[in-house]
Design a protein around this motif. Structure first.
Motif, short mmCIF file in Angstrom:
data_model
loop_
_atom_site.label_atom_id
_atom_site.label_comp_id
_atom_site.label_asym_id
_atom_site.label_seq_id
_atom_site.Cartn_x
_atom_site.Cartn_y
_atom_site.Cartn_z
N PHE A 149 0.82 -1.20 0.00
CA PHE A 149 0.00 0.00 0.00
C PHE A 149 0.86 1.25 0.00
O PHE A 149 1.96 1.26 0.53
N ASP A 150 0.31 2.32 -0.57
CA ASP A 150 0.99 3.61 -0.47
C ASP A 150 0.58 4.29 0.84
O ASP A 150 -0.22 3.75 1.61
N GLN A 151 1.11 5.48 1.10
CA GLN A 151 0.83 6.17 2.37
C GLN A 151 -0.63 6.59 2.51
O GLN A 151 -1.08 6.89 3.61
N ASP A 152 -1.38 6.60 1.41
CA ASP A 152 -2.80 6.97 1.46
C ASP A 152 -3.71 5.76 1.60
O ASP A 152 -4.93 5.89 1.55
N GLY A 153 -3.11 4.57 1.74
CA GLY A 153 -3.92 3.37 1.92
C GLY A 153 -4.40 2.74 0.63
O GLY A 153 -5.30 1.90 0.64
N ASN A 154 -3.81 3.12 -0.50
CA ASN A 154 -4.18 2.55 -1.80
C ASN A 154 -3.33 1.32 -2.09
O ASN A 154 -2.11 1.36 -1.93
#
Length: 179
Positions: A149-154
């Protein structure tokens, strides 16, 4: 559209299991109407498990599971088993027709390489006593989940995205066969 409820076995604010559930909810919104249910329920107590005594939160939870066409569950691995909150939610709903003859999909994830396999297997053992139709052989198990995941939760790991696509497609085919 398949009306589906999702039971996420982690209450942690930045839960990877919740991120997976939200990914599935968003990505397949054209085919699955997914509601992620709040499973932060009081501990199961048979003395309260009767009409007029069940906590309102439990009654609402059970009603949503009963109304759904399908049930998805995802668990982290806690001490080599299914999470307590997910097991508790299953205990409450198992006393209703909620899981009877419902197609289901099971998933697990962990930061370790085993992808929560012991929690997953424990969940399968619990659900083996339920009259559900679980998608055979295509469950989602995600290891090293914290790297996906990326830092935005994607969800950004393309292999994982493609694998989930494959499993969800197979689940929809399975659903149409058993319903």
């Amino acid at each position: 559209m398949i009306k589906t409820v999702f039971l996420v076995g982690s209450l942690r604010e930045k839960s990877y299991n919740m991120m997976i559930a939200k990914h599935i909810q968003k990505r397949y919104a054209d085919r699955l109407e997914i509601e992620i249910l709040d499973i932060d329920l009081p501990n199961y107590n048979q003395d309260l498990d009767m009409d007029g005594k069940r906590p309102e939160k439990v009654e609402n939870f059970n009603a949503k599971v009963n109304e759904a066409n399908a049930v998805f569950m995802i668990t982290p691995e806690y001490n080599h088993g299914v999470s307590g909150v997910l097991k508790n939610a299953i205990d409450w709903v198992s006393r209703t027709p909620g899981l009877n003859n419902k197609p289901g999909l099971v998933a697990s994830s962990s930061m370790g390489a085993t992808a929560g396999a012991r929690g997953y297997n424990n969940l399968i053992q619990v659900l083996d006593t339920m009259p559900m139709y679980l998608l055979p052989g295509n469950d989602i198990m995600i290891g090293s989940v914290h790297e996906k995941f990326d830092q935005d939760g994607n969800l950004i790991d393309e292999g994982t995205v493609q694998f989930i696509d494959l499993v969800v497609d197979k689940f929809i085919e399975f659903y149409n066969k058993v319903k």
